[in-house]
Write a protein that holds these residues in place. Structure first.
Motif, short mmCIF file in Angstrom:
data_model
loop_
_atom_site.label_atom_id
_atom_site.label_comp_id
_atom_site.label_asym_id
_atom_site.label_seq_id
_atom_site.Cartn_x
_atom_site.Cartn_y
_atom_site.Cartn_z
N GLY A 1 55.97 44.80 18.46
CA GLY A 1 54.72 44.68 19.22
C GLY A 1 54.99 44.42 20.69
N HIS A 2 55.96 43.55 20.96
CA HIS A 2 56.37 43.34 22.36
C HIS A 2 56.83 44.65 22.97
CE1 HIS A 2 57.57 39.06 20.91
NE2 HIS A 2 56.32 39.06 21.31
N ALA A 3 57.65 45.39 22.23
CA ALA A 3 58.19 46.65 22.72
C ALA A 3 57.07 47.66 23.00
CB ALA A 3 59.21 47.22 21.73
N ASP A 4 56.03 47.67 22.17
CA ASP A 4 54.89 48.56 22.41
C ASP A 4 54.32 48.32 23.80
OD1 ASP A 4 54.95 49.70 19.87
OD2 ASP A 4 53.39 48.38 19.06
N ILE A 5 54.09 47.06 24.11
CA ILE A 5 53.48 46.71 25.39
C ILE A 5 54.43 46.99 26.55
CG2 ILE A 5 52.58 44.77 26.75
CD1 ILE A 5 51.60 43.64 23.96
N LEU A 6 55.71 46.65 26.38
CA LEU A 6 56.67 46.89 27.46
C LEU A 6 56.80 48.38 27.75
CD1 LEU A 6 59.53 44.37 26.60
CD2 LEU A 6 57.58 44.05 28.12
N ARG A 7 56.83 49.21 26.70
CA ARG A 7 56.95 50.64 26.90
C ARG A 7 55.71 51.19 27.60
NH1 ARG A 7 60.43 55.05 25.55
NH2 ARG A 7 59.50 56.73 26.76
N GLU A 8 54.55 50.71 27.21
CA GLU A 8 53.33 51.16 27.87
C GLU A 8 53.37 50.78 29.35
OE1 GLU A 8 48.46 50.92 27.39
OE2 GLU A 8 49.73 49.97 25.89
N GLU A 9 53.88 49.60 29.65
CA GLU A 9 54.05 49.17 31.05
C GLU A 9 55.02 50.07 31.80
OE1 GLU A 9 53.42 46.51 33.47
OE2 GLU A 9 51.58 46.54 32.30
N ALA A 10 56.09 50.49 31.11
CA ALA A 10 57.14 51.28 31.76
C ALA A 10 56.66 52.66 32.16
CB ALA A 10 58.37 51.38 30.86
N ASP A 11 56.03 53.38 31.23
CA ASP A 11 55.68 54.77 31.53
C ASP A 11 54.40 55.25 30.86
OD1 ASP A 11 56.48 55.09 28.89
OD2 ASP A 11 57.99 56.61 29.32
N GLY A 12 53.65 54.34 30.28
CA GLY A 12 52.39 54.72 29.66
C GLY A 12 52.49 55.23 28.24
N ALA A 13 53.72 55.37 27.70
CA ALA A 13 53.88 55.86 26.33
C ALA A 13 53.35 54.82 25.35
CB ALA A 13 55.35 56.15 26.04
N VAL A 14 52.55 55.26 24.41
CA VAL A 14 51.95 54.36 23.44
C VAL A 14 52.09 54.93 22.04
CG1 VAL A 14 50.26 53.41 25.06
CG2 VAL A 14 49.66 55.41 23.70
N GLY A 15 51.89 54.10 21.06
CA GLY A 15 51.85 54.56 19.68
C GLY A 15 52.70 53.75 18.76
N LEU A 16 52.43 53.94 17.48
CA LEU A 16 53.10 53.20 16.42
C LEU A 16 54.50 53.75 16.14
CD1 LEU A 16 52.89 51.07 14.13
CD2 LEU A 16 51.88 52.86 12.72
N ILE A 17 54.55 55.02 15.80
CA ILE A 17 55.81 55.70 15.53
C ILE A 17 55.68 57.14 16.05
CG2 ILE A 17 56.59 54.29 13.58
CD1 ILE A 17 55.31 56.29 11.68
N PRO A 18 56.78 57.84 16.26
CA PRO A 18 56.69 59.17 16.87
C PRO A 18 55.76 60.14 16.14
CG PRO A 18 58.98 58.49 16.73
CD PRO A 18 58.16 57.45 16.00
N ARG A 19 55.72 60.07 14.84
CA ARG A 19 54.93 61.05 14.10
C ARG A 19 53.47 60.63 13.89
NH1 ARG A 19 58.33 58.47 10.74
NH2 ARG A 19 57.46 57.45 8.92
N ALA A 20 53.12 59.40 14.25
CA ALA A 20 51.74 58.92 14.08
C ALA A 20 51.47 57.81 15.10
CB ALA A 20 51.53 58.39 12.66
#
Length: 195
Positions: A152-171
């Motif tokens: 969950g932390h990684a989700d937020i950090l990644r969204e902060e980094a470049d806007g990428a969001v989501g649970l897993i690549p396929r969904a």
């Protein structure tokens, strides 16, 4: 006919999913972006992966009398005494590729422990003190819980980094809506209340 998976396979499935989610959040980012602290406490994507490696090598290693074979790759108790955050960031000498490779190898090591021991296998978590007597099943659940928080932390950090969001690549689990309008709506709702 029973079509339900056995408990160990179900737990392994969830452990593999959370690992995949954590690692996916690192894909395509530069070394700098992976290391960049994005919270007031210094949380960074690469540090989360290093911490995950430390978690799994300890819980699926030492706890069951199966120490990680190259202990110099994960921070020792002495290093953590000197720097309590030693497993939450990559040093200048450690590359992102090394940390990610370490986590992948630790995952194989952890899966071997899980495969070779029954769920009721006893273990001892020395850093838990009096409540340190555990079973493999309890540790698998504990690690899934711990890693899920970090995913969950990684989700937020990644969204902060470049806007990428989501649970897993396929969904992604993100609705196909105007996210800007959604955020504007939430801000307007929040601003109706006193600060």
């Amino acid at each position: 006919m029973n079509t339900l998976p056995d408990t160990k396979q179900m737990l392994l499935h969830h452990l593999h999913e959370v690992r995949e989610s954590l690692l996916w959040k690192t894909e395509g980012l530069s070394e700098r972006e992976l290391r960049m602290p994005r919270t007031a406490t210094g949380t960074n994507l690469l540090g989360l992966i290093k911490h995950a490696a430390s978690i799994e090598s300890g819980y699926f290693g030492e706890v069951f009398g199966r120490p990680w074979p190259t202990p110099e790759e994960v921070p020792s108790e002495a290093q953590l005494d000197d720097d309590p955050n030693a497993d939450f960031y990559a040093t200048a000498e450690e590359s992102a590729a090394q940390i990610i490779d370490l986590y992948r190898r630790v995952a194989v090591f952890a899966d071997t422990t899980i495969a070779e021991l029954p769920l009721d296998a006893p273990g001892r978590v020395p850093w838990w003190g009096e409540r340190g007597d555990v079973t493999l099943e309890r540790i698998i659940v504990h690690v899934i819980y711990d890693l899920s928080r970090h995913a969950g932390h990684a989700d937020i950090l990644r969204e902060e980094a470049d806007g990428a969001v989501g649970l897993i690549p396929r969904a992604t689990n993100i609705p196909d809506i105007d996210q800007g309008a959604y955020v504007t709506k939430l801000r307007a709702l929040a601003e109706r209340f006193p600060g």
